[in-house]
Design a protein around this motif. Structure first.
Motif, PDB file in Angstrom:
ATOM      1  N   GLU A   1       0.822  -1.205   0.000  1.00 14.29           N
ATOM      2  CA  GLU A   1       0.000   0.000   0.000  1.00 14.29           C
ATOM      3  C   GLU A   1       0.860   1.261   0.000  1.00 14.29           C
ATOM      4  OE1 GLU A   1      -3.973   1.741   2.176  1.00 14.29           O
ATOM      5  OE2 GLU A   1      -2.836   0.157   3.159  1.00 14.29           O
ATOM      6  N   LYS A   2       2.035   1.202   0.605  1.00 13.47           N
ATOM      7  CA  LYS A   2       2.918   2.370   0.692  1.00 13.47           C
ATOM      8  C   LYS A   2       3.675   2.625  -0.608  1.00 13.47           C
ATOM      9  CE  LYS A   2       2.233   3.012   5.166  1.00 13.47           C
ATOM     10  NZ  LYS A   2       1.653   4.164   5.752  1.00 13.47           N
ATOM     11  N   PHE A   3       3.740   1.634  -1.515  1.00  8.79           N
ATOM     12  CA  PHE A   3       4.451   1.816  -2.785  1.00  8.79           C
ATOM     13  C   PHE A   3       3.891   3.017  -3.556  1.00  8.79           C
ATOM     14  CE2 PHE A   3       5.705  -2.960  -3.414  1.00  8.79           C
ATOM     15  CZ  PHE A   3       6.472  -2.909  -2.263  1.00  8.79           C
ATOM     16  N   ALA A   4       2.578   3.223  -3.502  1.00 10.91           N
ATOM     17  CA  ALA A   4       1.947   4.338  -4.217  1.00 10.91           C
ATOM     18  C   ALA A   4       2.486   5.686  -3.750  1.00 10.91           C
ATOM     19  CB  ALA A   4       0.435   4.296  -4.036  1.00 10.91           C
ATOM     20  N   ASP A   5       2.950   5.740  -2.501  1.00  6.10           N
ATOM     21  CA  ASP A   5       3.520   6.967  -1.946  1.00  6.10           C
ATOM     22  C   ASP A   5       5.040   7.015  -2.112  1.00  6.10           C
ATOM     23  OD1 ASP A   5       0.997   7.824  -1.040  1.00  6.10           O
ATOM     24  OD2 ASP A   5       1.202   6.615   0.779  1.00  6.10           O
ATOM     25  N   GLY A   6       5.608   6.008  -2.794  1.00  9.24           N
ATOM     26  CA  GLY A   6       7.057   5.970  -2.991  1.00  9.24           C
ATOM     27  C   GLY A   6       7.813   5.525  -1.754  1.00  9.24           C
ATOM     28  N   ILE A   7       7.151   4.785  -0.870  1.00 10.90           N
ATOM     29  CA  ILE A   7       7.745   4.386   0.415  1.00 10.90           C
ATOM     30  C   ILE A   7       7.914   2.871   0.466  1.00 10.90           C
ATOM     31  CG2 ILE A   7       7.372   4.344   2.916  1.00 10.90           C
ATOM     32  CD1 ILE A   7       5.710   6.942   2.513  1.00 10.90           C
ATOM     33  N   LEU A   8       9.078   2.429   0.908  1.00  8.06           N
ATOM     34  CA  LEU A   8       9.328   1.011   1.157  1.00  8.06           C
ATOM     35  C   LEU A   8       9.267   0.824   2.671  1.00  8.06           C
ATOM     36  CD1 LEU A   8      12.261   0.377  -1.354  1.00  8.06           C
ATOM     37  CD2 LEU A   8       9.801   0.062  -1.701  1.00  8.06           C
ATOM     38  N   TYR A   9       8.087   0.431   3.130  1.00  5.82           N
ATOM     39  CA  TYR A   9       7.760   0.382   4.556  1.00  5.82           C
ATOM     40  C   TYR A   9       7.807  -1.054   5.065  1.00  5.82           C
ATOM     41  CZ  TYR A   9       4.823   0.742   8.760  1.00  5.82           C
ATOM     42  OH  TYR A   9       4.317   0.671  10.030  1.00  5.82           O
ATOM     43  N   MET A  10       8.607  -1.289   6.114  1.00  2.63           N
ATOM     44  CA  MET A  10       8.683  -2.603   6.755  1.00  2.63           C
ATOM     45  C   MET A  10       7.689  -2.624   7.905  1.00  2.63           C
ATOM     46  SD  MET A  10      12.625  -3.833   6.565  1.00  2.63           S
ATOM     47  CE  MET A  10      12.147  -5.558   6.422  1.00  2.63           C
ATOM     48  N   VAL A  11       6.566  -3.257   7.641  1.00  2.00           N
ATOM     49  CA  VAL A  11       5.414  -3.232   8.531  1.00  2.00           C
ATOM     50  C   VAL A  11       5.716  -3.797   9.923  1.00  2.00           C
ATOM     51  CG1 VAL A  11       4.497  -5.403   7.600  1.00  2.00           C
ATOM     52  CG2 VAL A  11       2.955  -3.776   8.670  1.00  2.00           C
ATOM     53  N   ASN A  12       6.508  -4.841  10.035  1.00  3.31           N
ATOM     54  CA  ASN A  12       6.758  -5.477  11.337  1.00  3.31           C
ATOM     55  C   ASN A  12       7.689  -4.678  12.243  1.00  3.31           C
ATOM     56  OD1 ASN A  12       5.116  -7.705  10.739  1.00  3.31           O
ATOM     57  ND2 ASN A  12       6.774  -8.700   9.646  1.00  3.31           N
ATOM     58  N   PHE A  13       8.377  -3.698  11.686  1.00  4.17           N
ATOM     59  CA  PHE A  13       9.295  -2.890  12.482  1.00  4.17           C
ATOM     60  C   PHE A  13       8.914  -1.412  12.494  1.00  4.17           C
ATOM     61  CE2 PHE A  13      11.601  -6.707  11.401  1.00  4.17           C
ATOM     62  CZ  PHE A  13      12.253  -7.015  12.585  1.00  4.17           C
ATOM     63  N   ASP A  14       7.865  -1.040  11.729  1.00  7.53           N
ATOM     64  CA  ASP A  14       7.403   0.338  11.642  1.00  7.53           C
ATOM     65  C   ASP A  14       8.536   1.289  11.257  1.00  7.53           C
ATOM     66  OD1 ASP A  14       5.572   2.445  11.716  1.00  7.53           O
ATOM     67  OD2 ASP A  14       5.918   2.828  13.853  1.00  7.53           O
ATOM     68  N   VAL A  15       9.272   0.917  10.187  1.00  7.73           N
ATOM     69  CA  VAL A  15      10.378   1.732   9.682  1.00  7.73           C
ATOM     70  C   VAL A  15      10.296   1.812   8.161  1.00  7.73           C
ATOM     71  CG1 VAL A  15      11.976   1.295  11.598  1.00  7.73           C
ATOM     72  CG2 VAL A  15      11.944  -0.261   9.630  1.00  7.73           C
ATOM     73  N   CYS A  16      10.966   2.823   7.629  1.00 11.23           N
ATOM     74  CA  CYS A  16      11.038   3.020   6.181  1.00 11.23           C
ATOM     75  C   CYS A  16      12.474   2.864   5.698  1.00 11.23           C
ATOM     76  CB  CYS A  16      10.543   4.418   5.823  1.00 11.23           C
ATOM     77  SG  CYS A  16       8.752   4.611   6.011  1.00 11.23           S
ATOM     78  N   THR A  17      12.593   2.409   4.469  1.00 14.29           N
ATOM     79  CA  THR A  17      13.903   2.325   3.835  1.00 14.29           C
ATOM     80  C   THR A  17      14.343   3.732   3.461  1.00 14.29           C
ATOM     81  OG1 THR A  17      13.300   0.179   2.924  1.00 14.29           O
ATOM     82  CG2 THR A  17      15.153   1.318   1.880  1.00 14.29           C
ATOM     83  N   GLN A  18      15.656   3.996   3.611  1.00 17.09           N
ATOM     84  CA  GLN A  18      16.197   5.273   3.166  1.00 17.09           C
ATOM     85  C   GLN A  18      17.613   5.057   2.652  1.00 17.09           C
ATOM     86  OE1 GLN A  18      16.045   7.846   6.617  1.00 17.09           O
ATOM     87  NE2 GLN A  18      18.091   7.275   7.273  1.00 17.09           N
ATOM     88  N   ILE A  19      18.065   5.972   1.812  1.00 13.80           N
ATOM     89  CA  ILE A  19      19.424   5.907   1.297  1.00 13.80           C
ATOM     90  C   ILE A  19      20.337   6.702   2.218  1.00 13.80           C
ATOM     91  CG2 ILE A  19      18.796   5.447  -1.101  1.00 13.80           C
ATOM     92  CD1 ILE A  19      19.133   8.467  -1.669  1.00 13.80           C
TER      93      ILE A  19
END
Length: 177
Positions: free
Chosen positions: A79-97
């Motif tokens: 669901e977060k892909f549409a917002d450009g976010i790679l969200y790890m649901v089990n840890f409540d964190v986002c991928t970042q560079i």
């Protein structure tokens, strides 16, 4: 290279159209490369399952879903892909560079909506940061063993997008089983 803004708009529209079907998935490399069992998935770099520490960033690691369940430390929310976010649901964190140059690490952090956490990914193909559209999520050629020889690990970093590296840069999503 195709204009990243146009790609973002098209991908966003496609993902929004499928938002009603959003689900938890793993992101896996489409080429098995040298993996001896289930291919490579994006995974938290250290620890195992619930004991993984998001502060350790991301790596390529043997996928768990063919065994019947998504890996706790390999699960993303489509669901977060549409917002450009790679969200790890089990840890409540986002991928970042960590940076925009070749070799930059892929980290995990509290979601903050920053450009460092914004990506172009439709669920199929390359994953590119909005801040560096010519760079792709790439697994390294070298392989290390994890807890056993069946658990294989590759460094995951940003590298220049290159058709000759497609086996190391093309990703897809799948559910368990």
């Amino acid at each position: 290279m195709i204009n990243a803004t146009k790609i973002t708009a098209v991908v966003g529209a496609l993902v929004v159209a499928n938002a009603a079907q959003a689900e938890n998935v793993e992101i896996y490399l489409t080429d098995m490369l040298d993996n001896t069992q289930n291919g490579y998935c994006i995974d938290i770099a250290k620890g195992r399952e619930e004991a993984a520490n998001p502060d350790d960033g991301l790596q390529g690691h043997t996928c768990y879903s063919p065994g019947g369940a998504l890996g706790f430390d390999q699960t993303f929310d489509t669901e977060k892909f549409a917002d450009g976010i790679l969200y790890m649901v089990n840890f409540d964190v986002c991928t970042q560079i960590s940076g925009t140059g070749a070799g930059s690490a892929l980290e995990l952090a509290a979601c903050d909506g920053s450009e460092a956490q914004s990506f172009v990914f439709s669920g199929e193909g390359t994953i590119t940061p909005v801040a560096a559209p010519d760079m792709c999520f790439t697994v390294a050629e070298d392989t290390n063993s994890g807890r056993s020889d069946a658990n294989q690990i590759k460094v995951l970093s940003l590298e220049a997008c290159d058709d000759s590296k497609a086996a190391y840069q093309n990703w897809n999503v799948r559910t368990a089983g």
